[in-house]
Scaffold this motif. Structure first.
Motif, PDB file in Angstrom:
ATOM      1  N   CYS A 227      68.909  83.633  53.059  1.00  0.00           N
ATOM      2  CA  CYS A 227      67.471  83.647  52.826  1.00  0.00           C
ATOM      3  C   CYS A 227      66.816  82.547  53.635  1.00  0.00           C
ATOM      4  O   CYS A 227      67.486  81.653  54.163  1.00  0.00           O
ATOM      5  CB  CYS A 227      67.148  83.472  51.337  1.00  0.00           C
ATOM      6  SG  CYS A 227      67.705  81.881  50.662  1.00  0.00           S
ATOM      7  N   GLY A 231      61.949  82.128  50.932  1.00  0.00           N
ATOM      8  CA  GLY A 231      62.480  83.204  50.097  1.00  0.00           C
ATOM      9  C   GLY A 231      63.575  82.760  49.153  1.00  0.00           C
ATOM     10  O   GLY A 231      64.147  83.591  48.430  1.00  0.00           O
ATOM     11  N   GLU A 233      63.587  80.910  46.334  1.00  0.00           N
ATOM     12  CA  GLU A 233      63.329  81.055  44.892  1.00  0.00           C
ATOM     13  C   GLU A 233      63.530  82.498  44.463  1.00  0.00           C
ATOM     14  O   GLU A 233      64.152  82.782  43.430  1.00  0.00           O
ATOM     15  CB  GLU A 233      61.920  80.580  44.576  1.00  0.00           C
ATOM     16  CG  GLU A 233      61.615  80.548  43.082  1.00  0.00           C
ATOM     17  CD  GLU A 233      60.299  79.867  42.765  1.00  0.00           C
ATOM     18  OE1 GLU A 233      60.037  79.595  41.576  1.00  0.00           O
ATOM     19  OE2 GLU A 233      59.514  79.590  43.711  1.00  0.00           O
ATOM     20  N   ASP A 234      63.006  83.436  45.241  1.00  0.00           N
ATOM     21  CA  ASP A 234      63.156  84.851  44.913  1.00  0.00           C
ATOM     22  C   ASP A 234      64.619  85.278  45.011  1.00  0.00           C
ATOM     23  O   ASP A 234      65.105  86.049  44.170  1.00  0.00           O
ATOM     24  CB  ASP A 234      62.300  85.697  45.862  1.00  0.00           C
ATOM     25  CG  ASP A 234      62.324  87.172  45.494  1.00  0.00           C
ATOM     26  OD1 ASP A 234      61.971  87.508  44.348  1.00  0.00           O
ATOM     27  OD2 ASP A 234      62.720  87.978  46.354  1.00  0.00           O
ATOM     28  N   LYS A 237      66.479  84.349  41.922  1.00  0.00           N
ATOM     29  CA  LYS A 237      66.149  85.214  40.784  1.00  0.00           C
ATOM     30  C   LYS A 237      66.917  86.524  40.853  1.00  0.00           C
ATOM     31  O   LYS A 237      67.211  87.147  39.831  1.00  0.00           O
ATOM     32  CB  LYS A 237      64.649  85.492  40.767  1.00  0.00           C
ATOM     33  CG  LYS A 237      63.794  84.285  40.405  1.00  0.00           C
ATOM     34  CD  LYS A 237      62.309  84.636  40.478  1.00  0.00           C
ATOM     35  CE  LYS A 237      61.441  83.421  40.154  1.00  0.00           C
ATOM     36  NZ  LYS A 237      59.994  83.735  40.294  1.00  0.00           N
ATOM     37  N   ARG A 238      67.244  86.961  42.080  1.00  0.00           N
ATOM     38  CA  ARG A 238      67.886  88.254  42.255  1.00  0.00           C
ATOM     39  C   ARG A 238      69.415  88.173  42.103  1.00  0.00           C
ATOM     40  O   ARG A 238      70.071  89.217  42.042  1.00  0.00           O
ATOM     41  CB  ARG A 238      67.552  88.813  43.645  1.00  0.00           C
ATOM     42  CG  ARG A 238      66.107  89.225  43.799  1.00  0.00           C
ATOM     43  CD  ARG A 238      65.773  89.529  45.259  1.00  0.00           C
ATOM     44  NE  ARG A 238      64.397  89.926  45.432  1.00  0.00           N
ATOM     45  CZ  ARG A 238      63.961  91.184  45.404  1.00  0.00           C
ATOM     46  NH1 ARG A 238      64.816  92.175  45.209  1.00  0.00           N
ATOM     47  NH2 ARG A 238      62.681  91.460  45.580  1.00  0.00           N
TER      48      ARG A 238
END
Length: 410
Positions: A227, A231, A233-234, A237-238
């Protein structure tokens, strides 16, 4: 075909040395199977080192480096040629030393190379006169000087070529393949790579530290999530579980550290390459000198790459800006790039080296030795930025560092 696309820093550097007209260029041509070097009976035909990529079975991708004769006239242009030969030795993984008569010049150069702890393959070229460069060397002086029987070759006919390849393979087989991530990961680990794609990155491909790290992690059967800092943080989360290790570009240390889940290890590509290409213990120790800098300190920043600086350039813009902000505009910062590196380092309070992805390990170690000999501390980009963020003592280091933050598990 793969061997031809291997980057130069990843190749085994084999430097061919000897006196003028000892048959160095002819030997390089015989080994490569093509006229990579100009051959002539005129002494001193080879000026600057000539490099030729080659794939040697069971030894892998190599770089043959043909050098000027070390018995050249030490004044004027001849002296510059000798300096270029000496500089080529700084990156030598193996030296093919062509002996002729075992005179004081050959003895002195063998002693000089031995002090650098470079494996030497003593070689005698029995190439007859009338076939370009020629040599009249005999095995006895070479064996007496080196303590090992030389490889006998005839560069004109190619005889002895396989014996020389065998000697290269023997040296190569004794060296263990160095790891980027060391003991920081094991099979099945989730590893997150945080990789800003700035304007300095080559279009359409990843830079060498990123691509090599990804390849190794896949070979270790890790799960890799890539990433950008924006990107990250996202991406976290994934993922179902927190990454075991986060490897970030040093410029994104602040973001990666802020978002890092508790229990995840964190390091940078530059720190990993400090261990891969140099001596991470020395770089870690050198970072301590950052605490003692003042507005009157003098810093040398050494980059392996040669490129026009961009606005986000880490070595020419960001680190100098950080140092000036912290210690004042009076701090003196010199920047060198590529193979340029001062012989006299005594005027510097600290050397900050890049991750050296474009250098081989031998060359980085030669710079570390030069700094140590002149009592100048040396560190690298990743450790400097970790220090600036106050997290140097908290980042994960490969096993070579010998620190408790290695990620080893029972």
């Amino acid at each position: 075909m793969a061997g031809n696309t291997t980057p130069s820093p990843e190749r085994l550097h084999i430097v061919v040395v000897g006196k003028r007209n000892s048959g160095k260029s002819s030997l390089v041509n015989a080994l490569t199977g093509q006229a990579a070097s100009l051959v002539s009976d005129v002494p001193g035909t080879t000026t600057d080192p000539v490099r030729k990529a080659i794939e040697i079975p069971e030894a892998g991708p190599c770089l043959l480096i043909d050098t000027a004769g070390f018995d050249d006239d030490a004044s004027g242009l001849g002296g510059k040629r000798i300096k270029a030969t000496e500089a080529a030795l700084d990156s030598a993984d193996i030296v093919i030393f062509i002996f002729t008569d075992g005179d004081s010049c050959e003895r002195e150069w063998f002693r000089k190379i031995s002090l650098k702890d470079i494996p030497v393959i003593p070689t005698v070229n029995v190439m007859p006169k009338g076939c370009g460069n020629h040599a009249s060397g005999k095995p006895m002086p070479a064996e007496e000087i080196t303590g090992q029987p030389p490889v006998i070759v005839n560069a004109a006919t190619g005889e002895g070529r396989e014996r020389l390849f065998g000697a290269i393979r023997d040296i190569r087989s004794k060296e263990s393949r160095r790891s980027v991530t060391g003991d920081l990961v094991k099979e099945g680990d989730l590893v997150m790579l945080v990789m800003p794609q700035d304007s300095g990155a080559p279009e359409g491909r990843l830079i060498l530290p990123q691509s090599r790290t990804i390849r190794e992690l896949l070979e270790k059967k890790c799960t890799v999530v890539c990433c950008t800092p924006e990107g990250m943080e996202d991406a976290l989360k994934r993922t179902a579980a927190a990454p075991h290790l986060i490897i970030t570009d040093s410029q994104a240390f602040d973001t990666a550290w802020r978002l890092k889940p508790e229990g995840s290890l964190i390091t940078s590509f530059s720190i990993l390459f400090a261990a891969l290409k140099g001596d991470v213990r020395t770089f870690l120790k050198g970072a301590e000198a950052l605490d003692g800098l003042t507005g009157r300190s003098r810093i040398l920043i050494a980059e392996a790459c040669t490129h026009a600086p961009a606005s986000e350039d880490i070595g020419r813009v960001k680190i100098p800006g950080m140092l000036r902000k912290r210690f004042g505009e009076g701090i003196c910062i010199d920047i060198v790039s590529g193979k340029d590196f001062p012989e006299d380092l005594t005027g510097y309070d600290l050397i900050i080296h890049c991750g050296a992805c474009m250098f081989n390990r031998r060359l980085v170690l030669s710079r570390i030795r030069a700094a140590a000999a002149q009592n100048v501390p040396i560190t690298n980009y990743g450790m400097t930025l970790a220090w600036a963020g106050g997290i140097l003592g908290k980042v994960a280091l490969p096993e070579e560092a010998g620190t408790p933050a290695t990620g080893k598990r029972d």
